[in-house]
Design an enzyme around this catalytic site. Structure first.
Site, PDB file in Angstrom:
ATOM      1  N   ASP A 103      -9.135  -0.246  -9.738  1.00 38.88           N
ATOM      2  CA  ASP A 103      -9.836  -0.955  -8.671  1.00 38.88           C
ATOM      3  C   ASP A 103     -11.100  -0.155  -8.334  1.00 38.88           C
ATOM      4  O   ASP A 103     -12.182  -0.468  -8.830  1.00 38.88           O
ATOM      5  CB  ASP A 103      -8.931  -1.141  -7.453  1.00 38.88           C
ATOM      6  CG  ASP A 103      -9.608  -1.919  -6.334  1.00 38.88           C
ATOM      7  OD1 ASP A 103     -10.764  -2.336  -6.507  1.00 38.88           O
ATOM      8  OD2 ASP A 103      -8.987  -2.111  -5.265  1.00 38.88           O
ATOM      9  N   ASP A 153      -0.453  -0.399  -4.521  1.00 42.57           N
ATOM     10  CA  ASP A 153      -1.848   0.029  -4.492  1.00 42.57           C
ATOM     11  C   ASP A 153      -1.923   1.382  -3.808  1.00 42.57           C
ATOM     12  O   ASP A 153      -1.691   1.490  -2.605  1.00 42.57           O
ATOM     13  CB  ASP A 153      -2.708  -0.993  -3.739  1.00 42.57           C
ATOM     14  CG  ASP A 153      -4.199  -0.665  -3.859  1.00 42.57           C
ATOM     15  OD1 ASP A 153      -4.530   0.395  -4.441  1.00 42.57           O
ATOM     16  OD2 ASP A 153      -5.016  -1.473  -3.378  1.00 42.57           O
ATOM     17  N   LYS A 184       0.843  -1.180   0.000  1.00 41.13           N
ATOM     18  CA  LYS A 184       0.000   0.000   0.000  1.00 41.13           C
ATOM     19  C   LYS A 184       0.888   1.243   0.000  1.00 41.13           C
ATOM     20  O   LYS A 184       1.898   1.297   0.728  1.00 41.13           O
ATOM     21  CB  LYS A 184      -0.906  -0.001   1.234  1.00 41.13           C
ATOM     22  CG  LYS A 184      -1.918  -1.148   1.242  1.00 41.13           C
ATOM     23  CD  LYS A 184      -3.014  -0.935   0.214  1.00 41.13           C
ATOM     24  CE  LYS A 184      -4.108  -1.979   0.320  1.00 41.13           C
ATOM     25  NZ  LYS A 184      -5.195  -1.757  -0.661  1.00 41.13           N
ATOM     26  N   LYS A 199     -13.683  -7.047  -7.335  1.00 38.41           N
ATOM     27  CA  LYS A 199     -14.005  -7.515  -5.987  1.00 38.41           C
ATOM     28  C   LYS A 199     -15.487  -7.837  -5.957  1.00 38.41           C
ATOM     29  O   LYS A 199     -16.303  -7.032  -6.418  1.00 38.41           O
ATOM     30  CB  LYS A 199     -13.682  -6.438  -4.943  1.00 38.41           C
ATOM     31  CG  LYS A 199     -12.189  -6.226  -4.758  1.00 38.41           C
ATOM     32  CD  LYS A 199     -11.925  -5.054  -3.857  1.00 38.41           C
ATOM     33  CE  LYS A 199     -10.418  -4.838  -3.716  1.00 38.41           C
ATOM     34  NZ  LYS A 199     -10.114  -3.471  -3.293  1.00 38.41           N
ATOM     35  N   GLU A 218      -2.133  -0.173  -8.634  1.00 38.55           N
ATOM     36  CA  GLU A 218      -3.587  -0.116  -8.555  1.00 38.55           C
ATOM     37  C   GLU A 218      -4.030   1.302  -8.216  1.00 38.55           C
ATOM     38  O   GLU A 218      -3.458   1.947  -7.336  1.00 38.55           O
ATOM     39  CB  GLU A 218      -4.072  -1.007  -7.400  1.00 38.55           C
ATOM     40  CG  GLU A 218      -4.524  -2.374  -7.784  1.00 38.55           C
ATOM     41  CD  GLU A 218      -4.993  -3.125  -6.552  1.00 38.55           C
ATOM     42  OE1 GLU A 218      -6.011  -2.734  -5.951  1.00 38.55           O
ATOM     43  OE2 GLU A 218      -4.325  -4.097  -6.181  1.00 38.55           O
TER      44      GLU A 218
HETATM   45 MG    MG Z   1      -6.988  -1.859  -4.407  1.00 39.23          MG
END
Ligand code: MG
Length: 361
Positions: free
Chosen positions: A240, A189, A161, A264, A215
């Site tokens: 995303d 991400d 992240k 997702k 991402e």
């Molecule tokens: Mg993501």
């Protein structure tokens, strides 16, 4: 076969450690488990995990939406998934987690009724999928140590992240690359944390550490910004938060705004809509990753892993949330081999053997 009841159970499981992304901190898996009963004696299980930082839903809203849907779905055949979706979409707008919970329970019932594991119901390309492992935002040396421990345990792709603090992103990625060595893939991400021009400049510097992809570099609504980063950055870009459903996917791929898409189930509303996204992306030559919410308990991850194993255009998986739970609320489901391979159950449906009643509210 007819649906006779849809029961909901609230579950909160503490994570092994708080998980920080650029949008905030997550401390618990927070789920609504669905138990779908039928007149044939088959019960299907599903899970809706609202991720307030990502989806804007909260648990109370997800439960309320499922109660509304329950009234419309009782009496329907859970195997008629097109009919189930038509009724769901006419009854409640958005509410991805609520719809995903019902969609997963319907698919669990299909597998049980047909005597097939879910990965065979969904396409059957293979019975396994490899996942990466994610490192949340922290001090660079802490992130590097965690990444190194994951690699020593057997993971070969680290997702990290970034995006909360631009001045530190370079130090974080540098520390991780130095800790894990050159053979491990690093994917980033940013969770919408950058503006388009700063993303391009920063990614060029970050790519000194050999980045596989990034991402969601820019805010979810900044379509032009996403397209700008994709066309100007040396690092491939994955949507995303900018891709919720098949309509978003069609716009993103037809305008070549991204290189990859992250699906997702909690964003798109379940396996049925996810398959549409995969198909649209495949037709455009765009590969798909299957992700999960940090709030998921693992039941929905079993469904996502089955889809990832079943379809060839799903070439990456970020299905690591169940590794972060202090305990699992069920028995059965996938097994883990060599740390990163999720091996799907050969039992019908999701292959869950039972929920741990003591963990349900
Ligand atoms: Mg993501």
């Amino acid at each position: 076969m007819k649906i006779t009841d849809i029961k909901t159970h609230i579950m909160q499981v503490p994570l092994v450690r708080p998980f920080r992304i650029s949008l905030g901190v997550i401390t618990h898996a927070v789920s609504c488990l669905v138990e779908m009963e039928t007149d044939s004696g088959i019960t299907g299980y599903g899970e809706g995990s609202p991720g307030p930082l990502i989806t804007g839903e909260n648990l109370e809203g997800t439960v309320a939406s499922i109660r509304v849907l329950r009234e419309k779905l009782i009496g329907m055949d859970p195997r008629d998934i097109e009919a189930v979706y038509t009724v769901m979409n006419r009854s409640v707008a958005y509410a991805g987690a609520a719809k995903a919970a019902i969609d997963i329970a319907c698919h669990d019932i299909m597998g049980k009724a047909w005597g097939l594991p879910l990965y065979k119901v969904l396409g059957g390309l293979s019975n396994s999928i490899e996942t990466d492992m994610t490192v949340g935002i922290d001090e660079p040396e802490v992130m590097a140590a965690r990444a190194k421990a994951h690699v020593e345990a057997g993971f070969n792709v680290i997702k990290t992240k970034v995006g909360a603090d631009i001045t530190c992103d370079l130090a974080r990625v540098k520390a991780i690359r130095e800790a894990v060595g050159g053979d491990v893939k690093i994917r980033l991400d940013a969770n919408q944390g950058w503006h388009a021009k700063e993303a391009v400049a920063l990614l060029d510097r970050l790519n000194e550490y050999d980045i596989e992809l990034v991402e969601q570099p820019v805010p979810r609504y900044d379509f032009e910004g996403l397209k700008y980063v994709t066309s100007h950055s040396s690092v491939p870009v994955m949507a995303d938060e900018s891709c919720w459903d098949s309509k978003d996917a069609l716009k993103l791929v037809s305008e070549r705004a991204v290189d990859y898409i992250n699906i997702k189930l909690m964003k798109c509303g379940g396996l049925y809509e996810a398959k549409k996204i995969v198909n649209i992306a495949e037709a455009a030559g765009v590969e798909v990753m299957l992700g999960c919410m940090a709030e998921e308990s693992g039941i929905a991850i079993n469904a996502a892993a089955a889809l990832g194993a079943a379809l060839k255009n799903i070439t990456r998986a970020d299905l690591d949330a169940s590794f972060s739970l202090s305990q699992l609320p069920y028995e059965g489901g996938f097994t883990v081999e060599n740390t990163r391979h999720l091996i799907l159950s050969e039992e019908p449906g999701l292959g869950l053997k039972g929920l741990r009643e003591e963990m349900l509210q």
